[in-house]
Design an enzyme around this catalytic site. Structure first.
Site, PDB file in Angstrom:
ATOM      1  N   ASN A  83      -9.749  -2.856   2.099  1.00 13.95           N
ATOM      2  CA  ASN A  83      -9.840  -3.401   2.608  1.00 13.95           C
ATOM      3  C   ASN A  83      -8.983  -3.318   3.854  1.00 13.95           C
ATOM      4  O   ASN A  83      -8.357  -2.407   4.168  1.00 13.95           O
ATOM      5  CB  ASN A  83      -9.000  -5.167   1.766  1.00 13.95           C
ATOM      6  CG  ASN A  83     -10.076  -6.513   1.736  1.00 13.95           C
ATOM      7  OD1 ASN A  83     -10.502  -6.580   3.096  1.00 13.95           O
ATOM      8  ND2 ASN A  83      -9.904  -6.784   1.006  1.00 13.95           N
ATOM      9  N   HIS A 113      12.512  11.066   1.584  1.00 14.11           N
ATOM     10  CA  HIS A 113      13.990  11.229   1.776  1.00 14.11           C
ATOM     11  C   HIS A 113      14.512  11.407   1.057  1.00 14.11           C
ATOM     12  O   HIS A 113      14.741  10.731  -0.220  1.00 14.11           O
ATOM     13  CB  HIS A 113      14.761  10.486   3.093  1.00 14.11           C
ATOM     14  CG  HIS A 113      13.181  10.432   3.627  1.00 14.11           C
ATOM     15  ND1 HIS A 113      13.351  11.245   5.629  1.00 14.11           N
ATOM     16  CD2 HIS A 113      12.489   9.182   4.797  1.00 14.11           C
ATOM     17  CE1 HIS A 113      11.861  10.723   5.909  1.00 14.11           C
ATOM     18  NE2 HIS A 113      12.317   9.447   5.525  1.00 14.11           N
ATOM     19  N   GLY A 151      -3.178  -7.957  -3.534  1.00 14.51           N
ATOM     20  CA  GLY A 151      -2.393  -7.456  -2.287  1.00 14.51           C
ATOM     21  C   GLY A 151      -1.354  -7.098  -2.418  1.00 14.51           C
ATOM     22  O   GLY A 151      -0.225  -7.750  -2.884  1.00 14.51           O
ATOM     23  N   ALA A 169      -0.524  -8.595  -7.634  1.00 17.68           N
ATOM     24  CA  ALA A 169      -0.279  -8.549  -5.620  1.00 17.68           C
ATOM     25  C   ALA A 169       0.812  -8.917  -5.946  1.00 17.68           C
ATOM     26  O   ALA A 169       1.945  -9.259  -6.564  1.00 17.68           O
ATOM     27  CB  ALA A 169      -1.009 -10.071  -5.223  1.00 17.68           C
ATOM     28  N   ARG A 192       0.598  -6.495 -19.549  1.00 20.66           N
ATOM     29  CA  ARG A 192      -0.405  -5.754 -21.341  1.00 20.66           C
ATOM     30  C   ARG A 192      -1.373  -4.682 -21.161  1.00 20.66           C
ATOM     31  O   ARG A 192      -1.679  -4.494 -20.094  1.00 20.66           O
ATOM     32  CB  ARG A 192      -0.792  -7.157 -21.267  1.00 20.66           C
ATOM     33  CG  ARG A 192      -1.833  -7.634 -20.639  1.00 20.66           C
ATOM     34  CD  ARG A 192      -2.802  -9.281 -20.261  1.00 20.66           C
ATOM     35  NE  ARG A 192      -3.574 -10.058 -19.810  1.00 20.66           N
ATOM     36  CZ  ARG A 192      -4.453  -9.349 -19.581  1.00 20.66           C
ATOM     37  NH1 ARG A 192      -5.193  -8.943 -20.530  1.00 20.66           N
ATOM     38  NH2 ARG A 192      -5.203 -10.158 -18.491  1.00 20.66           N
TER      39      ARG A 192
END
Length: 201
Positions: A83, A113, A151, A169, A192
């Protein structure tokens, strides 16, 4: 070893070496063309992605804006949806399996790093020397087939997410996630098992 060989081997390398500057310039030119295309210009978009990525399967969509470092180290399977507003820092390989959904604002990082300051900074660095002022190395990331990344998920260098996983998300994935897991949080943890996997968490 060349700087590219060091990079792909997970060793510290000079990220300002000419080869990487060439990779970045090519990726940015292709992304500029990609972003200029309309949503419905799917054939043209696919053509650019085939040039940009190391490999791309069929039925792959990448929403815009999209940012990557080199492009050439991204390998994508079939039936993948990425997306809008995703960032792939592909200094090492990012491998994405089949039937994967990646939501908006997902960030996948391979570059990192050293944590210790004395190891991170280059002691004799001077402006114009052709090197970055700090040490950089990169570790590959793998996203297994059948995964769904929600997201804003962040995946850190060296992580493998097993097949069939759902990552909640906003999670920050700092270590490997076993297959068929729902995992959430910062740091991301398995809460789970799914897909008929009865293994205890």
């Amino acid at each position: 070893m060349t700087e590219l060989e060091k990079c792909m081997a997970g060793e510290c390398y000079n990220c300002h070496d000419e080869i990487f500057l060439e990779f970045k310039a090519r990726a940015r030119a292709l992304l500029k063309d990609y972003h200029s295309l309309a949503y419905e210009q799917k054939e043209e978009k696919t053509g650019i992605l085939k040039q940009l990525f190391g490999n791309i399967g069929s039925n792959v969509s990448v929403g815009t804006p999209f940012i990557c470092d080199y492009g050439r180290n991204v390998y994508i399977g079939n039936n993948v949806s990425i997306n809008m507003n995703c960032t792939f820092v592909d200094c090492n390989e990012i491998r994405i399996g089949d039937c994967v959904m990646i939501a908006s604002n997902v960030q996948i990082y391979t570059a990192t790093h050293p944590v210790e300051l004395k190891e991170r900074l280059i002691e004799d660095w001077t402006r114009g020397c052709g090197k970055h002022f700090c040490q950089t190395y990169a570790l590959p990331v793998t996203i297994g087939s059948g995964c769904w990344l929600g997201g804003g998920v962040i995946v850190l260098p060296g992580v493998t997410i097993g097949e069939g996983c759902v990552i909640g998300a906003g999670s920050v994935v700092t270590k490997d996630i076993p297959a068929n897991s729902v995992a959430v949080g910062n740091p991301c943890r398995v809460i789970r098992k799914i897909n008929g996997d009865e293994q205890d968490v």
